[in-house]
Design a protein around this motif. Structure first.
Motif, PDB file in Angstrom:
ATOM      1  N   VAL A  68       0.845  -1.195   0.000  1.00  0.00           N
ATOM      2  CA  VAL A  68       0.000   0.000   0.000  1.00  0.00           C
ATOM      3  C   VAL A  68       0.881   1.246   0.000  1.00  0.00           C
ATOM      4  CG1 VAL A  68      -1.776   1.277   1.254  1.00  0.00           C
ATOM      5  CG2 VAL A  68      -1.868  -1.222   1.171  1.00  0.00           C
ATOM      6  N   MET A  69       1.966   1.212   0.776  1.00  0.00           N
ATOM      7  CA  MET A  69       2.870   2.358   0.823  1.00  0.00           C
ATOM      8  C   MET A  69       3.463   2.641  -0.557  1.00  0.00           C
ATOM      9  SD  MET A  69       6.449   2.946   2.901  1.00  0.00           S
ATOM     10  CE  MET A  69       5.854   2.240   4.423  1.00  0.00           C
ATOM     11  N   ALA A  70       3.867   1.597  -1.259  1.00  0.00           N
ATOM     12  CA  ALA A  70       4.425   1.789  -2.600  1.00  0.00           C
ATOM     13  C   ALA A  70       3.410   2.465  -3.516  1.00  0.00           C
ATOM     14  CB  ALA A  70       4.850   0.437  -3.179  1.00  0.00           C
ATOM     15  N   ASP A  71       2.146   2.051  -3.400  1.00  0.00           N
ATOM     16  CA  ASP A  71       1.095   2.639  -4.231  1.00  0.00           C
ATOM     17  C   ASP A  71       0.839   4.092  -3.848  1.00  0.00           C
ATOM     18  OD1 ASP A  71      -0.384   2.114  -6.439  1.00  0.00           O
ATOM     19  OD2 ASP A  71      -2.088   1.228  -5.391  1.00  0.00           O
ATOM     20  N   ILE A  72       0.802   4.374  -2.541  1.00  0.00           N
ATOM     21  CA  ILE A  72       0.557   5.741  -2.078  1.00  0.00           C
ATOM     22  C   ILE A  72       1.683   6.681  -2.517  1.00  0.00           C
ATOM     23  CG2 ILE A  72       0.466   7.184   0.003  1.00  0.00           C
ATOM     24  CD1 ILE A  72      -1.074   4.931   1.360  1.00  0.00           C
ATOM     25  N   LEU A  73       2.928   6.203  -2.411  1.00  0.00           N
ATOM     26  CA  LEU A  73       4.076   7.042  -2.754  1.00  0.00           C
ATOM     27  C   LEU A  73       4.337   7.075  -4.252  1.00  0.00           C
ATOM     28  CD1 LEU A  73       6.588   6.041   0.092  1.00  0.00           C
ATOM     29  CD2 LEU A  73       5.254   8.140  -0.100  1.00  0.00           C
ATOM     30  N   GLY A  74       3.739   6.132  -4.988  1.00  0.00           N
ATOM     31  CA  GLY A  74       3.970   6.088  -6.425  1.00  0.00           C
ATOM     32  C   GLY A  74       5.377   5.666  -6.780  1.00  0.00           C
ATOM     33  N   VAL A  75       5.952   4.734  -6.006  1.00  0.00           N
ATOM     34  CA  VAL A  75       7.304   4.243  -6.270  1.00  0.00           C
ATOM     35  C   VAL A  75       7.249   2.733  -6.452  1.00  0.00           C
ATOM     36  CG1 VAL A  75       8.351   6.093  -4.924  1.00  0.00           C
ATOM     37  CG2 VAL A  75       7.833   3.927  -3.804  1.00  0.00           C
ATOM     38  N   PRO A  76       8.250   2.145  -7.129  1.00  0.00           N
ATOM     39  CA  PRO A  76       8.275   0.682  -7.255  1.00  0.00           C
ATOM     40  C   PRO A  76       8.380   0.023  -5.877  1.00  0.00           C
ATOM     41  CG  PRO A  76       9.854   1.717  -8.745  1.00  0.00           C
ATOM     42  CD  PRO A  76       9.375   2.787  -7.818  1.00  0.00           C
TER      43      PRO A  76
END
Length: 650
Positions: free
Chosen positions: A282-290
């Motif tokens: 979820v964090m990767a999706d929120i931050l927009g990073v791989p």
């Protein structure tokens, strides 16, 4: 088995296979978000309804419950069909501008009621109560006094916000569960059910069994390894603790000590790359990073976490003489004929860090993990296992997806009502502009939210309410998200509600509160680590490799000092002044930026302390602790007698 039970099992199997096929299809032929997310959510809800049926002693209530469940299942399937048929309108309408029809309001009300009941069945009243509170705030915000009050949303606005665009129920939490979480759940289920989970536990036994304090060290290593494919503290406890808790009890630990060691070790699995907890995706999706960026950032904190636990266990064993077992290789099945099972996780790891996407890596690693056991007769499985896996994966996915997707209600209301912005302002005022005071307040908030909530639920709420405040104070965005996630993870062992501690205490027949307190004490260094990467984001693998390695070395020195402070021992008993010096060294190294002159001075003080303990102190003081005779070592036959139950834990 009654006719209804047979019908129930048949429908559950059919819906599970349909749901599984739908999720696999998204890998090759992805549907538009306004089709994929609603169908995913309501298929998961239908499966959950059958997985956790209504139970009642009274035949009348039981019959009523079955009728309600039938209505829920039909309603969920009808809603999924509604989004399939109405896809064009959903994709072309302008959110918050175009008209909301009566059918849209009915779909929102019926679907939300079903999902709220699903949340109650999956995780209980804690998360359900929070969602209901936010819904009430969204509907009756005009009745809330300033400064939190606002005009409120009517039914049409709520339906538009929650179920007619890619926010709310079909927002980041739903898309993350489809695009990331599913593939890692599939990989973990395949790897564990084909013998990989037991292999990890056996590797841990081989690695630590002969060490001082080998029983507890095997528990930590096994939990860390299993955590790389699990990402769930409670399932980690169940899978690993079934062997390690009896082992630690036989080695002399009390029930509470054994349960606490397993609980804190399993909790760390959510922080352990390459597959961390669901919150990391979820964090990767929120931050927009791989996702690989998140996994890289987690390496040093995870090593510090387990390094501190390992040292504390080691010093405790050397000080007391408790925890060592008489281990030999005959206690476990031979490893060599099973090592090829590691090809799957190694392939996934290699693909992740050579640039392939997380879903791609996990999907093809799952296929390899399914085929590799067939290469040797020692690991070959009955092909009927494929059917069991095909049913198990969607069941796990459904039980996780329902609470995960309904958190979107909280996110949408908090942002659309400006509650999150008001909270940021309030936290800034309450913290008086002090970063560390604000951090302490956020720690308290994360631990309170984590009481009874899944880690991912607590993290998502925290990312909406707390992270913007930290970013406004100048904290790196990645560090702010990691800070919140760390403390939401640690809430799994902190009383009064500590799910991992409770699960381990139940297995050990230990006092739950004592277990939670001991687990919190063992993992107390983890309460310092997040402050470290707020002060020095380089710990999250941000910067040139040289400074990163220096910062990592300093962090490892800090955890040695912490272990000395906690156990009060390093070759001999340490006095309280010596322990406090170790504490000051640890806190200073963690909170200061690496490469700072004072940081290097504290590093020098650490080495002076080590030299004092090993070279000078023994010459002046002769206070070596009385070594308590360990209990009789567990024999190979005794350990093997317990091993079958461990195999079934997967």
């Amino acid at each position: 088995m009654t006719t209804y039970d047979k019908f129930h099992r048949l429908i559950l199997a059919v819906l599970s296979l349909v749901y599984f096929a739908f999720l696999v299809k998204q890998f090759y032929w992805p549907d538009p978000p306004m089709l994929a997310a609603p169908v995913h959510v309501f298929l998961a809800m239908a499966v959950t309804t059958l997985l956790v049926p209504f139970k009642a002693a009274s035949p009348v209530l039981r019959l009523l419950g079955r009728a309600v469940e039938l209505v829920m299942i039909v309603s969920c399937l009808a809603i999924a069909v509604h989004y399939v048929l109405d896809l064009d309108r959903m994709q072309t309408r302008l959110p918050y501008i175009d008209e909301v029809f009566t059918v849209d309001k009915v779909v929102f009300v019926v679907g939300t009621l079903a999902l709220l009941e699903g949340v109650r069945r999956c995780v209980g009243w804690s998360l359900l109560g929070m969602i209901l509170a936010f819904l009430a705030y969204g509907a009756f915000g005009n009745l809330v006094p300033a400064p939190l009050g606002f005009s409120g949303f009517d039914l049409g606005q709520l339906a538009d916000m929650m179920s007619m665009n890619t926010d709310g129920l079909f927002g980041v939490t739903a898309t993350t569960s489809i695009n990331f979480v599913f593939y890692f759940i599939m990989f973990g289920a395949i790897f564990a059910s084909t013998g990989g989970g037991q292999l990890f536990i056996d590797i841990a036994m081989m690695a630590a069994g002969r060490m001082v304090g080998g029983a507890a060290k095997a528990a930590l290593i096994g939990s860390a390894l299993f955590g790389t494919i699990s990402g769930s503290a409670v399932s980690n406890v169940a899978a690993v603790g079934v062997l390690t808790i009896p082992l630690m009890r036989r080695a002399g630990y009390t029930a509470e000590q054994a349960a606490a060691t397993e609980a804190i070790g399993s909790t760390g699995g959510q922080l352990m790359p390459p597959v961390m907890g669901i919150a990391a995706f979820v964090m990767a999706d929120i931050l927009g990073v791989p996702y690989t960026r998140i996994a890289l950032a987690g390496i040093i904190p995870a090593l510090a976490f387990y390094g501190a636990l390992f040292l504390i266990v080691d010093l405790r064993a050397r000080k007391s003489g408790v925890g060592t077992i008489d281990f030999d290789a005959s206690m476990i099945a031979p490893l060599m004929p099973r090592l090829h099972l590691l090809i799957g996780p190694l392939l996934m790891l290699g693909m992740l860090f050579t640039g392939f996407s997380a879903p791609f890596s996990a999907f093809y690693a799952s296929i390899v993990a399914l085929l590799v056991p067939l290469l040797r007769k020692e690991t070959r499985y009955d092909l009927r296992r494929l059917y069991e896996i095909a049913l198990d994966v969607p069941k796990q996915m459904a039980m996780l997806s329902i609470p995960l997707c309904t958190i979107g209600i909280i996110m949408a209301i908090a942002t659309q009502s400006n509650l999150a912005l008001k909270f940021v302002t309030g936290l800034t005022v309450l913290g008086g502009g002090s970063l560390y005071l604000s951090l302490i307040l956020i720690v308290i908030g994360c631990l309170i939210m984590g009481m009874g909530l899944p880690t991912v639920a607590a993290y998502i709420i925290g990312s909406v309410m707390f992270v913007p405040a930290l970013v406004d104070m100048g904290v790196d965005r990645l560090a702010a998200n990691f800070f919140v996630m760390f403390f939401c993870v640690l809430s799994m062992v902190t009383p009064p509600v500590a799910l991992a501690s409770f699960a381990a205490a139940g297995m050990a027949k230990a006092n739950t509160m004592k277990t939670g307190m001991l687990a919190s004490g063992l993992g107390a260094v983890s309460f310092l680590i997040p402050f470290g990467f707020v002060s020095d984001p380089i710990i999250l693998w941000s910067g040139p490799i040289g400074p990163i390695l220096i910062a990592a070395f300093g962090m490892m020195c800090a955890i040695v000092a912490w272990a000395m402070f906690i156990q009060g021992w390093m070759k001999q008993n340490l006095s309280w002044p010596e322990r406090l010096v170790c504490l000051a060294i640890c806190v200073g190294i963690v909170l200061l930026k690496s490469l700072d002159p004072l940081w290097f001075a504290l590093l020098g003080a650490f080495f002076l302390m080590i030299g004092w303990c090993f070279l000078l102190r023994p010459k002046f003081f002769d206070d070596a602790p009385r070594i308590v005779a360990p209990p009789p070592a567990m024999t190979a036959d005794e350990l093997m007698a317990q091993a079958p139950s461990a195999a079934h834990a997967e």
